[in-house]
Design a protein around this motif. Sequence first.
Motif, mmCIF file in Angstrom:
data_model
loop_
_atom_site.group_PDB
_atom_site.id
_atom_site.type_symbol
_atom_site.label_atom_id
_atom_site.label_comp_id
_atom_site.label_asym_id
_atom_site.label_seq_id
_atom_site.Cartn_x
_atom_site.Cartn_y
_atom_site.Cartn_z
ATOM 1 N N GLN A 188 0.816 -1.209 0.000
ATOM 2 C CA GLN A 188 0.000 0.000 0.000
ATOM 3 C C GLN A 188 0.850 1.260 0.000
ATOM 4 O OE1 GLN A 188 -3.657 -0.062 0.121
ATOM 5 N NE2 GLN A 188 -2.968 -2.036 -0.647
ATOM 6 N N GLY A 189 2.150 1.081 0.260
ATOM 7 C CA GLY A 189 3.028 2.237 0.275
ATOM 8 C C GLY A 189 3.163 2.832 1.667
ATOM 9 N N TRP A 190 3.568 4.085 1.693
ATOM 10 C CA TRP A 190 3.881 4.763 2.947
ATOM 11 C C TRP A 190 3.085 6.055 3.091
ATOM 12 C CZ3 TRP A 190 7.457 2.897 6.533
ATOM 13 C CH2 TRP A 190 8.199 1.782 6.115
ATOM 14 N N ARG A 334 4.787 6.130 8.363
ATOM 15 C CA ARG A 334 4.412 4.744 8.661
ATOM 16 C C ARG A 334 3.903 4.088 7.382
ATOM 17 N NH1 ARG A 334 0.493 8.108 10.380
ATOM 18 N NH2 ARG A 334 -1.624 7.776 9.581
ATOM 19 N N GLN A 335 3.816 2.800 7.410
ATOM 20 C CA GLN A 335 3.287 2.072 6.268
ATOM 21 C C GLN A 335 1.764 2.228 6.205
ATOM 22 O OE1 GLN A 335 4.800 -1.775 5.133
ATOM 23 N NE2 GLN A 335 6.349 -1.658 6.737
ATOM 24 N N SER A 336 1.275 2.386 4.996
ATOM 25 C CA SER A 336 -0.167 2.456 4.782
ATOM 26 C C SER A 336 -0.728 1.039 4.746
ATOM 27 C CB SER A 336 -0.468 3.173 3.464
ATOM 28 O OG SER A 336 -1.854 3.263 3.238
ATOM 29 N N GLN A 337 -1.885 0.839 5.362
ATOM 30 C CA GLN A 337 -2.507 -0.481 5.416
ATOM 31 C C GLN A 337 -3.882 -0.443 4.763
ATOM 32 O OE1 GLN A 337 -0.962 -3.155 6.372
ATOM 33 N NE2 GLN A 337 0.858 -2.111 7.201
ATOM 34 N N PRO A 338 -4.284 -1.539 4.110
ATOM 35 C CA PRO A 338 -5.593 -1.553 3.463
ATOM 36 C C PRO A 338 -6.731 -1.544 4.478
ATOM 37 C CG PRO A 338 -4.624 -3.740 3.410
ATOM 38 C CD PRO A 338 -3.569 -2.817 3.957
ATOM 39 N N THR A 339 -7.876 -1.083 4.051
ATOM 40 C CA THR A 339 -9.073 -1.104 4.883
ATOM 41 C C THR A 339 -9.511 -2.546 5.117
ATOM 42 O OG1 THR A 339 -9.784 1.037 4.024
ATOM 43 C CG2 THR A 339 -11.460 -0.324 5.076
ATOM 44 N N THR A 340 -9.786 -2.885 6.362
ATOM 45 C CA THR A 340 -10.184 -4.248 6.720
ATOM 46 C C THR A 340 -11.707 -4.391 6.635
ATOM 47 O OG1 THR A 340 -8.308 -4.447 8.225
ATOM 48 C CG2 THR A 340 -10.129 -5.979 8.551
#
Length: 481
Positions: A188-190, A334-340
């Motif tokens: 997801q990138g940063w 920080r690292q970007s995280q996908p929506t859960t």
Amino acid sequence: MKKIITLLFATLFATAIYAAEITYRVASYNADTDDFVLEAWGEKPEGASAYFFNDYGATTGNRYNQIPRRHQASFELYGWQGCTIKSITFSMCSNNKAGTIGYTIEDGQNEISKMAPVDFASEQWFGEWLSKDHNVYGDITKSLNLDPLTTDTLAINLMGGTSEGSVYINSVTICYDAPEDMTLESPQGWVFEKLEKKSTIAEGDVIMLYRSGVAACDLGGMTTSKYLDAKGVNNTSAVNEPDVLLFRLAKEGSAWTLTDQQGRKLGAKGERNLAWGEGVTTWNITLGYDGATIASTNSKYGTLRFNAPAESYARFWNYTSTSLPLPYAYRRVRQSQPTTPIGITLNYTERTIKLGEQDTIMVKPTITPAKALDKRVAWESTNTDVATVKSGIVHPIGVGTTIIKATTLSGGVQAEMRLTITSSTPMGDINGDGTVDVTDVTALINHILGTAPFPTEVCDLNADGEINVTDVTTLITHLLK
């Protein structure tokens, strides 16, 4: 960022294995840029990049993921040297009754695994046809026994056969072991934050230079024209473009050095003359509301500024003039995280059908929120004697009741459908001749006496789990109505 699986040997010597998973989904095709858009989630090697190519879909609009006969599509991944591929799960579907597919896996120029094209409905793939018209993809996992990759490049090639029909690729999920010294990151990138006058910087900070929707990169401009190129970055909260330069800050005396992800120090050999590792490689950095002043410690070499001339390409260059705008410095946070996923519903909550009435039931999930990327679902039937389920395709098998469960792999939210399969035989037709009469009473008595067995589901007329004289009474009462 790494999952550590510890293997304890009998000698009590522990060895760390870094197991990871990454999914690449073919989301769309951009005709304006002639690029396929990939969505990804999981963990990838730091700095790794991925691309998708389709020699058929690139020219046919919304059929971007179609692989007809005699055509090929490929996932090309870079930055994977040293990784060991354990399995690949292909998410695919087919035409209604046609479509062949095979694959090769390449480590650089070396083919390391291969399967010749066969029917999608064969046991080597999904085991049945899965029409694209249903808008459902089936998951097929291929376990692999491969050595660690010896090159930087991993290619997964999908080839159509020579028979009529097409197969459609939705995604590939790669399970792999990473080398112990490899850093993994989110695809997801940063997330980057804008540095302003009140901000502070420190050694070890990683920054990008950004202005007007573009970030500094090096696509050849440094070699030919001695400037940094510009590349579009749509969202500073999810920066994953591999070409974007990420500078790590370090102190050298009272000044700073800017070292990119390839270990190159940014230097200046004069005004409008940038270089890697040459000239003056120290910079004075001052943050302000209008941008970051990043000035060579040789004042004659100027300050980094952003230039977007109408007649040429946008660039970041060092000028002594102050007429051009400064770039902004954005710090990696920080690292970007996908929506859960937080919710899932099914198109059915309860179904009752007669055995033989339908060969399949398509159970389709709707996952919320819609922006959740990982919509993969694990399926389960609580009674496989009644029905089985695979990728939401339910096959009725026998009389009874089962619960079809769908659980998201990300988030673990669950939905259920209650499925009841009833007998296709009319109630009381013990001998199966299509009519219910006194001969069925005789047949039921013979079943109870053990002289002529009949199916249990047609004999247990009062559904109490036992077959006895009360069932005979129930049948006679039914005949007298």
